[in-house]
Design a protein around this motif. Structure first.
Motif, PDB file in Angstrom:
ATOM      1  N   UNK A  15       0.855  -1.189   0.000  1.00 37.80           N
ATOM      2  CA  UNK A  15       0.000   0.000   0.000  1.00 37.80           C
ATOM      3  C   UNK A  15       0.892   1.241   0.000  1.00 37.80           C
ATOM      4  N   UNK A  16       0.570   2.165  -0.875  1.00 41.12           N
ATOM      5  CA  UNK A  16       1.338   3.399  -0.959  1.00 41.12           C
ATOM      6  C   UNK A  16       0.423   4.549  -0.569  1.00 41.12           C
ATOM      7  N   UNK A  17       0.888   5.322   0.385  1.00 41.59           N
ATOM      8  CA  UNK A  17       0.115   6.467   0.856  1.00 41.59           C
ATOM      9  C   UNK A  17       0.962   7.704   0.643  1.00 41.59           C
ATOM     10  N   UNK A  18       0.359   8.721   0.101  1.00 45.30           N
ATOM     11  CA  UNK A  18       1.066   9.979  -0.122  1.00 45.30           C
ATOM     12  C   UNK A  18       0.621  10.978   0.927  1.00 45.30           C
ATOM     13  N   UNK A  19       1.580  11.588   1.581  1.00 47.30           N
ATOM     14  CA  UNK A  19       1.301  12.640   2.557  1.00 47.30           C
ATOM     15  C   UNK A  19       2.202  13.820   2.254  1.00 47.30           C
ATOM     16  N   UNK A  20       1.700  14.987   2.510  1.00 48.86           N
ATOM     17  CA  UNK A  20       2.521  16.172   2.340  1.00 48.86           C
ATOM     18  C   UNK A  20       2.258  17.116   3.500  1.00 48.86           C
ATOM     19  N   UNK A  21       3.269  17.833   3.850  1.00 53.64           N
ATOM     20  CA  UNK A  21       3.107  18.848   4.892  1.00 53.64           C
ATOM     21  C   UNK A  21       4.098  19.970   4.598  1.00 53.64           C
TER      22      UNK A  21
END
Length: 96
Positions: free
Chosen positions: A84-90
């Motif tokens: 599973x690939x999850x993209x997060x940005x901050x």
């Protein structure tokens, strides 16, 4: 009943590789880890009866059609049951 057996010659390098694969996949056995890795490879590569068009081809096609993709779009294309690939940005702005 005919049972097909596959024997793989064990080497130190292969043993380390399989150990790392077991750890990375979260599987409990070498055979489970190899199954997960094989499924993932087939889903990424495509070109088989089970998966005619792989995710890498889909990703490249989407990039060509759209000109660019966001991290979230890439993650959506590349995610599988095995990985599973999850993209997060901050972001933040420091006052100093």
């Amino acid at each position: 009943m005919c049972k097909n057996e596959m024997r793989i010659h064990d080497t130190d390098e292969r043993d380390r590789l399989y150990g790392n694969l077991v750890e990375a996949t979260g599987e409990n056995t070498k055979s489970g880890a190899l199954d997960a890795a094989a499924r993932y490879y087939l889903q990424m590569r495509g070109g088989s009866a089970a998966v005619p068009t792989g995710a890498v081809t889909e990703l490249m096609r989407a990039a060509e059609e759209r000109g660019s993709l966001t991290g979230a779009e890439i993650a959506e294309i590349l995610t599988t049951d095995e990985l599973r690939i999850r993209f997060e940005t901050s972001w933040s702005v420091d006052s100093q």
